[in-house]
Scaffold this motif. Structure first.
Motif, PDB file in Angstrom:
ATOM      1  N   GLU A  59      10.610   9.814 -20.847  1.00 29.98           N
ATOM      2  CA  GLU A  59      11.030   8.650 -21.622  1.00 29.98           C
ATOM      3  C   GLU A  59      11.938   9.072 -22.781  1.00 29.98           C
ATOM      4  O   GLU A  59      12.952   8.419 -23.066  1.00 29.98           O
ATOM      5  CB  GLU A  59       9.798   7.918 -22.160  1.00 29.98           C
ATOM      6  CG  GLU A  59       8.918   7.316 -21.065  1.00 29.98           C
ATOM      7  CD  GLU A  59       7.631   6.723 -21.624  1.00 29.98           C
ATOM      8  OE1 GLU A  59       7.479   6.703 -22.871  1.00 29.98           O
ATOM      9  OE2 GLU A  59       6.793   6.270 -20.820  1.00 29.98           O
ATOM     10  N   PHE A  60      11.575  10.163 -23.432  1.00 32.63           N
ATOM     11  CA  PHE A  60      12.348  10.700 -24.549  1.00 32.63           C
ATOM     12  C   PHE A  60      13.744  11.109 -24.072  1.00 32.63           C
ATOM     13  O   PHE A  60      14.755  10.833 -24.731  1.00 32.63           O
ATOM     14  CB  PHE A  60      11.593  11.889 -25.148  1.00 32.63           C
ATOM     15  CG  PHE A  60      12.283  12.587 -26.285  1.00 32.63           C
ATOM     16  CD1 PHE A  60      12.860  11.874 -27.322  1.00 32.63           C
ATOM     17  CD2 PHE A  60      12.353  13.974 -26.319  1.00 32.63           C
ATOM     18  CE1 PHE A  60      13.480  12.525 -28.374  1.00 32.63           C
ATOM     19  CE2 PHE A  60      12.966  14.632 -27.366  1.00 32.63           C
ATOM     20  CZ  PHE A  60      13.542  13.904 -28.399  1.00 32.63           C
ATOM     21  N   VAL A  65      19.853  10.495 -23.391  1.00 28.65           N
ATOM     22  CA  VAL A  65      21.006  10.307 -22.507  1.00 28.65           C
ATOM     23  C   VAL A  65      21.768   9.052 -22.913  1.00 28.65           C
ATOM     24  O   VAL A  65      22.996   9.043 -22.988  1.00 28.65           O
ATOM     25  CB  VAL A  65      20.559  10.217 -21.031  1.00 28.65           C
ATOM     26  CG1 VAL A  65      21.717   9.784 -20.146  1.00 28.65           C
ATOM     27  CG2 VAL A  65      20.016  11.562 -20.564  1.00 28.65           C
ATOM     28  N   LYS A  66      21.029   7.956 -23.187  1.00 28.01           N
ATOM     29  CA  LYS A  66      21.677   6.703 -23.582  1.00 28.01           C
ATOM     30  C   LYS A  66      22.456   6.865 -24.881  1.00 28.01           C
ATOM     31  O   LYS A  66      23.498   6.262 -25.081  1.00 28.01           O
ATOM     32  CB  LYS A  66      20.622   5.600 -23.726  1.00 28.01           C
ATOM     33  CG  LYS A  66      20.041   5.134 -22.399  1.00 28.01           C
ATOM     34  CD  LYS A  66      18.980   4.074 -22.612  1.00 28.01           C
ATOM     35  CE  LYS A  66      18.394   3.616 -21.287  1.00 28.01           C
ATOM     36  NZ  LYS A  66      17.322   2.609 -21.472  1.00 28.01           N
ATOM     37  N   ASN A  71      24.690  14.933 -22.842  1.00 33.10           N
ATOM     38  CA  ASN A  71      25.943  14.396 -22.332  1.00 33.10           C
ATOM     39  C   ASN A  71      26.129  14.737 -20.858  1.00 33.10           C
ATOM     40  O   ASN A  71      26.793  15.689 -20.498  1.00 33.10           O
ATOM     41  CB  ASN A  71      27.107  14.939 -23.155  1.00 33.10           C
ATOM     42  CG  ASN A  71      28.411  14.267 -22.788  1.00 33.10           C
ATOM     43  OD1 ASN A  71      28.413  13.227 -22.161  1.00 33.10           O
ATOM     44  ND2 ASN A  71      29.509  14.870 -23.179  1.00 33.10           N
ATOM     45  N   GLU A  72      25.533  13.943 -19.990  1.00 29.35           N
ATOM     46  CA  GLU A  72      25.712  14.092 -18.551  1.00 29.35           C
ATOM     47  C   GLU A  72      26.307  12.806 -18.007  1.00 29.35           C
ATOM     48  O   GLU A  72      25.993  11.713 -18.475  1.00 29.35           O
ATOM     49  CB  GLU A  72      24.360  14.356 -17.873  1.00 29.35           C
ATOM     50  CG  GLU A  72      23.815  15.748 -18.125  1.00 29.35           C
ATOM     51  CD  GLU A  72      24.625  16.809 -17.420  1.00 29.35           C
ATOM     52  OE1 GLU A  72      25.026  16.597 -16.277  1.00 29.35           O
ATOM     53  OE2 GLU A  72      24.867  17.848 -18.034  1.00 29.35           O
ATOM     54  N   ASP A  73      27.160  12.916 -17.006  1.00 33.57           N
ATOM     55  CA  ASP A  73      27.813  11.734 -16.447  1.00 33.57           C
ATOM     56  C   ASP A  73      26.939  10.982 -15.461  1.00 33.57           C
ATOM     57  O   ASP A  73      27.254   9.863 -15.101  1.00 33.57           O
ATOM     58  CB  ASP A  73      29.112  12.135 -15.736  1.00 33.57           C
ATOM     59  CG  ASP A  73      30.188  12.463 -16.744  1.00 33.57           C
ATOM     60  OD1 ASP A  73      31.098  13.214 -16.377  1.00 33.57           O
ATOM     61  OD2 ASP A  73      30.099  11.976 -17.879  1.00 33.57           O
ATOM     62  N   ARG A 147      35.094   3.421 -17.185  1.00 35.00           N
ATOM     63  CA  ARG A 147      34.859   4.653 -17.936  1.00 35.00           C
ATOM     64  C   ARG A 147      33.412   4.677 -18.416  1.00 35.00           C
ATOM     65  O   ARG A 147      32.698   3.671 -18.337  1.00 35.00           O
ATOM     66  CB  ARG A 147      35.804   4.776 -19.130  1.00 35.00           C
ATOM     67  CG  ARG A 147      35.614   3.744 -20.229  1.00 35.00           C
ATOM     68  CD  ARG A 147      36.571   4.006 -21.372  1.00 35.00           C
ATOM     69  NE  ARG A 147      36.559   2.967 -22.388  1.00 35.00           N
ATOM     70  CZ  ARG A 147      35.699   2.915 -23.405  1.00 35.00           C
ATOM     71  NH1 ARG A 147      34.771   3.859 -23.525  1.00 35.00           N
ATOM     72  NH2 ARG A 147      35.754   1.940 -24.295  1.00 35.00           N
ATOM     73  N   LYS A 148      33.004   5.820 -18.922  1.00 34.86           N
ATOM     74  CA  LYS A 148      31.664   5.952 -19.469  1.00 34.86           C
ATOM     75  C   LYS A 148      31.599   5.260 -20.827  1.00 34.86           C
ATOM     76  O   LYS A 148      32.484   5.429 -21.664  1.00 34.86           O
ATOM     77  CB  LYS A 148      31.306   7.430 -19.638  1.00 34.86           C
ATOM     78  CG  LYS A 148      29.910   7.660 -20.186  1.00 34.86           C
ATOM     79  CD  LYS A 148      29.623   9.139 -20.317  1.00 34.86           C
ATOM     80  CE  LYS A 148      28.231   9.361 -20.885  1.00 34.86           C
ATOM     81  NZ  LYS A 148      27.920  10.798 -21.040  1.00 34.86           N
ATOM     82  N   MET A 149      30.567   4.441 -21.023  1.00 35.90           N
ATOM     83  CA  MET A 149      30.356   3.761 -22.297  1.00 35.90           C
ATOM     84  C   MET A 149      28.921   3.984 -22.751  1.00 35.90           C
ATOM     85  O   MET A 149      27.998   3.951 -21.941  1.00 35.90           O
ATOM     86  CB  MET A 149      30.618   2.256 -22.166  1.00 35.90           C
ATOM     87  CG  MET A 149      32.040   1.894 -21.795  1.00 35.90           C
ATOM     88  SD  MET A 149      32.285   0.105 -21.772  1.00 35.90           S
ATOM     89  CE  MET A 149      33.949  -0.004 -21.130  1.00 35.90           C
ATOM     90  N   LYS A 150      28.742   4.177 -24.042  1.00 32.15           N
ATOM     91  CA  LYS A 150      27.407   4.440 -24.572  1.00 32.15           C
ATOM     92  C   LYS A 150      26.629   3.155 -24.842  1.00 32.15           C
ATOM     93  O   LYS A 150      25.426   3.093 -24.620  1.00 32.15           O
ATOM     94  CB  LYS A 150      27.500   5.269 -25.850  1.00 32.15           C
ATOM     95  CG  LYS A 150      27.981   6.696 -25.620  1.00 32.15           C
ATOM     96  CD  LYS A 150      27.980   7.471 -26.926  1.00 32.15           C
ATOM     97  CE  LYS A 150      28.453   8.903 -26.706  1.00 32.15           C
ATOM     98  NZ  LYS A 150      28.467   9.674 -27.967  1.00 32.15           N
TER      99      LYS A 150
END
Length: 221
Positions: A59-60, A65-66, A71-73, A147-150
């Protein structure tokens, strides 16, 4: 360190992170969970349940990651799981080479996973985008990209005439994705989140609220 023990590991994308437990001889009130130097660290004065600790670390890790700290795609729906979702359907991961088969095409789950996946999915999603663009009478000036977005699922840039969707949406069905597409297209008329803006959305997508709840609750289908 004598009190140090590796009690498990977590796989995120194609990378393995060990979980290190340190039993503190000196009293400390709480059990602490940290991420440092590519490993998870658990320190506790009390006797721990290893299975419970690993679940908490999972869970942590998801939170990290979020936030982009790890930093993994690519990360599957559950850490260490056996499957992931593509357009709402479940696909099992081949653990031998860390890949999935989608439409008879092999996709490696690595840092290029999303880039390779979008090459396969782009036409289907663009067709959906064009369907609503024409229905909503939005001029054909907009380009569609991913694209990747946080923190966001989509953006509408008036400066570049580009609507960008998050890679995270590729896990969801086209129906769910349509809620984000219509949301961003509606910004052509109202660049805010006013009552008129949402009325524009409901006009073309009456079940918008239901679809957005699906995404928030991770209901992929």
């Amino acid at each position: 360190m004598k009190n140090e023990e590796i009690i498990g590991n977590i796989i995120i994308g194609n990378k393995e992170f060990p979980i290190i437990y340190i039993h503190k001889k000196r009293y400390q009130r709480y059990t602490y969970y940290r991420f440092k130097d590519d490993h998870f660290l658990v320190t506790s004065f009390y006797k721990i349940n290893k299975k419970e600790v690993v679940n908490k670390i999972n869970e942590f890790a998801l939170k990290l990651v979020k936030k982009g700290i790890i930093n993994e795609d690519i990360i599957s729906e559950k850490l260490n799981n056996e499957y992931l979702y593509i357009l709402g359907d479940k696909y099992y991961i081949n653990k031998v080479d860390n890949s999935v088969f989608y439409k008879d095409k092999k996709i490696k789950i690595d840092n290029n996973y999303y880039k390779n996946l979008i090459k396969i999915l782009y036409d289907d999603i663009f067709s959906l985008f064009e369907y609503y663009r024409k229905m909503m009478n939005v001029p054909p000036i907009y380009k569609l990209s991913f694209r990747k977005m946080k923190t966001r699922l989509g953006t509408n840039s008036r400066k570049t005439n580009k609507i960008t969707l998050s890679y995270d949406l590729l896990s969801y069905s086209l129906a769910n994705i349509s809620s984000v597409i219509v949301h961003e297209l509606a910004h052509y008329y109202y660049f805010d989140h006013s009552k008129n803006f949402y009325n524009e959305i409901y006009r073309y997508l009456p079940n918008y609220d239901e679809l957005t709840k699906n995404i928030k609750r991770r209901i992929y289908k």
